[in-house]
Enzyme design. Sequence first.
Site, PDB file in Angstrom:
ATOM      1  N   LYS A   1      30.121  42.545  45.704  1.00 16.43           N
ATOM      2  CA  LYS A   1      29.991  43.977  45.455  1.00 16.43           C
ATOM      3  C   LYS A   1      28.948  44.302  44.396  1.00 16.43           C
ATOM      4  O   LYS A   1      28.817  45.442  43.991  1.00 16.43           O
ATOM      5  CB  LYS A   1      31.347  44.559  45.044  1.00 16.43           C
ATOM      6  CG  LYS A   1      32.396  44.424  46.133  1.00 16.43           C
ATOM      7  CD  LYS A   1      33.668  45.168  45.791  1.00 16.43           C
ATOM      8  CE  LYS A   1      34.685  45.076  46.917  1.00 16.43           C
ATOM      9  NZ  LYS A   1      35.916  45.821  46.617  1.00 16.43           N
TER      10      LYS A   1
ATOM     11  N   HIS B   1      43.177  37.300  49.001  1.00 18.54           N
ATOM     12  CA  HIS B   1      43.251  38.321  47.957  1.00 18.54           C
ATOM     13  C   HIS B   1      44.531  38.185  47.137  1.00 18.54           C
ATOM     14  O   HIS B   1      44.566  38.584  45.971  1.00 18.54           O
ATOM     15  CB  HIS B   1      43.148  39.717  48.565  1.00 18.54           C
ATOM     16  CG  HIS B   1      42.378  40.668  47.714  1.00 18.54           C
ATOM     17  ND1 HIS B   1      41.007  40.608  47.564  1.00 18.54           N
ATOM     18  CD2 HIS B   1      42.786  41.698  46.931  1.00 18.54           C
ATOM     19  CE1 HIS B   1      40.610  41.563  46.752  1.00 18.54           C
ATOM     20  NE2 HIS B   1      41.654  42.236  46.347  1.00 18.54           N
TER      21      HIS B   1
ATOM     22  N   ARG C   1      36.329  36.239  45.913  1.00 19.82           N
ATOM     23  CA  ARG C   1      36.544  36.963  47.158  1.00 19.82           C
ATOM     24  C   ARG C   1      36.183  36.065  48.335  1.00 19.82           C
ATOM     25  O   ARG C   1      35.495  35.056  48.186  1.00 19.82           O
ATOM     26  CB  ARG C   1      35.700  38.233  47.190  1.00 19.82           C
ATOM     27  CG  ARG C   1      35.981  39.217  46.051  1.00 19.82           C
ATOM     28  CD  ARG C   1      35.078  40.436  46.181  1.00 19.82           C
ATOM     29  NE  ARG C   1      35.314  41.408  45.117  1.00 19.82           N
ATOM     30  CZ  ARG C   1      34.635  41.470  43.987  1.00 19.82           C
ATOM     31  NH1 ARG C   1      33.667  40.580  43.763  1.00 19.82           N
ATOM     32  NH2 ARG C   1      34.897  42.386  43.079  1.00 19.82           N
TER      33      ARG C   1
ATOM     34  N   HIS D   1      34.308  42.498  38.600  1.00 23.60           N
ATOM     35  CA  HIS D   1      34.563  43.907  38.895  1.00 23.60           C
ATOM     36  C   HIS D   1      33.362  44.755  38.486  1.00 23.60           C
ATOM     37  O   HIS D   1      32.717  44.501  37.475  1.00 23.60           O
ATOM     38  CB  HIS D   1      35.811  44.397  38.157  1.00 23.60           C
ATOM     39  CG  HIS D   1      37.078  43.912  38.768  1.00 23.60           C
ATOM     40  ND1 HIS D   1      38.273  43.884  38.080  1.00 23.60           N
ATOM     41  CD2 HIS D   1      37.353  43.422  40.008  1.00 23.60           C
ATOM     42  CE1 HIS D   1      39.228  43.412  38.866  1.00 23.60           C
ATOM     43  NE2 HIS D   1      38.685  43.129  40.029  1.00 23.60           N
TER      44      HIS D   1
ATOM     45  N   TYR E   1      45.708  46.020  36.510  1.00 25.08           N
ATOM     46  CA  TYR E   1      46.473  44.832  36.140  1.00 25.08           C
ATOM     47  C   TYR E   1      47.275  45.040  34.858  1.00 25.08           C
ATOM     48  O   TYR E   1      48.131  44.215  34.531  1.00 25.08           O
ATOM     49  CB  TYR E   1      45.537  43.628  35.994  1.00 25.08           C
ATOM     50  CG  TYR E   1      44.975  43.178  37.305  1.00 25.08           C
ATOM     51  CD1 TYR E   1      45.758  42.475  38.219  1.00 25.08           C
ATOM     52  CD2 TYR E   1      43.669  43.471  37.667  1.00 25.08           C
ATOM     53  CE1 TYR E   1      45.251  42.071  39.441  1.00 25.08           C
ATOM     54  CE2 TYR E   1      43.145  43.073  38.886  1.00 25.08           C
ATOM     55  CZ  TYR E   1      43.941  42.373  39.761  1.00 25.08           C
ATOM     56  OH  TYR E   1      43.437  41.979  40.975  1.00 25.08           O
TER      57      TYR E   1
ATOM     58  N   ARG F   1      43.663  35.986  44.398  1.00 30.40           N
ATOM     59  CA  ARG F   1      42.848  36.702  43.410  1.00 30.40           C
ATOM     60  C   ARG F   1      43.742  37.487  42.451  1.00 30.40           C
ATOM     61  O   ARG F   1      43.515  37.509  41.236  1.00 30.40           O
ATOM     62  CB  ARG F   1      41.878  37.628  44.141  1.00 30.40           C
ATOM     63  CG  ARG F   1      40.937  38.416  43.236  1.00 30.40           C
ATOM     64  CD  ARG F   1      39.914  39.140  44.108  1.00 30.40           C
ATOM     65  NE  ARG F   1      39.124  40.112  43.368  1.00 30.40           N
ATOM     66  CZ  ARG F   1      38.028  39.828  42.685  1.00 30.40           C
ATOM     67  NH1 ARG F   1      37.591  38.584  42.621  1.00 30.40           N
ATOM     68  NH2 ARG F   1      37.356  40.767  42.054  1.00 30.40           N
TER      69      ARG F   1
END
Length: 417
Positions: free
Chosen positions: A291, A362, A266, A388, A397, A365
């Site tokens: 995150k 992104h 990120r 994640h 995905y 990514r």
Amino acid sequence: MFDQLFTCRRTVQRYVAAPMSDQRLGYLHHRADQGAAGATLKSVAAYQLAVTRTMDLQPSGEICLEEIHAAADRWVSRTPLHHARKDAALARAIFTSTAVRWLRFLGRLHEPRKADAPGAALVAEYAHYMRAEQGLAPSTVYTRCKSIGELLRRLFADGHGMRDLTLVDLDDAIARKGIRDGCTRASIRTYVYTLRSFVRYAERRQWCAPGLAAGILVPRVYASEQVPAGPTWDQVRRLCADAQGDTPAQIRDRALLLLFAVYGLRVGEVRRLRLDDIDWHAEVFTVTRSKQRPRMQRYPLCQPVGDALVRYLRIRPHSCAQREIFLSLKAPIRPLGNSALWQVVNRRLRPLDLPLRHQGPHALRHACATRLLQQGLSLWQIGEYLGHRTPAATRVYAKVDLENLRRVADASLEGLA
């Protein structure tokens, strides 16, 4: 400093003997610490001397902008003329810029206080509440304050106050996000949550009429409604190949692109990378997850990325005290922020003219995740690689794995009835 910038002894003596020598030297050292080149420092020193003599500067006292502009006019129009007519405007601008930045550094520039934006006090109080009571991250507080500030500016511009706030005003603000800004439903939902949180706080503080927050409806967003959109891996190779070259911008940008594409990092994770995060002996580097902070994750340093980083570190300003890896190319040398990193990728992606929803990091990514899926990694492995927090973030995905989806569609259901 003067004897380092100028080789002629008489020139050095002239700069040392001129008034306010210590103040001029202090600013030159400051600019040198910021990474300014020698040619830039020589230019600054020359204009400092011009400012000092033209304005007859004294060691103390505030100077206003009007005095600087008047001095700049006198300096460029002095006789005999030292500048061609076409260069006078540029010389005046440099004179003014040097004077403003130098006097501001000395704390002697008198700048009228800017008027607070409409509702600034309300936004400041709400920001304190978010930090102290809710414990929200600084980036979240900043984003929410920016959204609330836009709402209040439009409200006060129409001659209204918080007591006049209605659901119609809130609906118009939400509709503007979709129509003018072209935001997705997910982005609009986040915006609506921000508005509702602020209005609830405003109701408790009796800034507005009660019951407004209950009337703010959040748009429905379906889970995994969109397919991740990123460039193909061939397009990623082309993107990185276009950044090959010997200029500082190309060397730095290639290292950035490889980190985004190979590791799917990120923006904030790349921004926070520091020199100490790379273990060259073990050939690994450490990422602070955005995150899952303060979770740290280690990655093997593959050779192409390692080579690109080594090449960049060789041209990175060595005198800079900043420990962040990626810095600006021009003085003042400072770490690249999220916006600057986004601009680097966006500037490289645009010439490819790809039909992508995201034109920033992104997108790379998404390309990384899709490539890992095509290589046969499980969704759990991909989620761990990308950092994640939940399997649901990786599950989306599965929709881009068309080959396995066709196998599911072709599966025989005979005998199950």
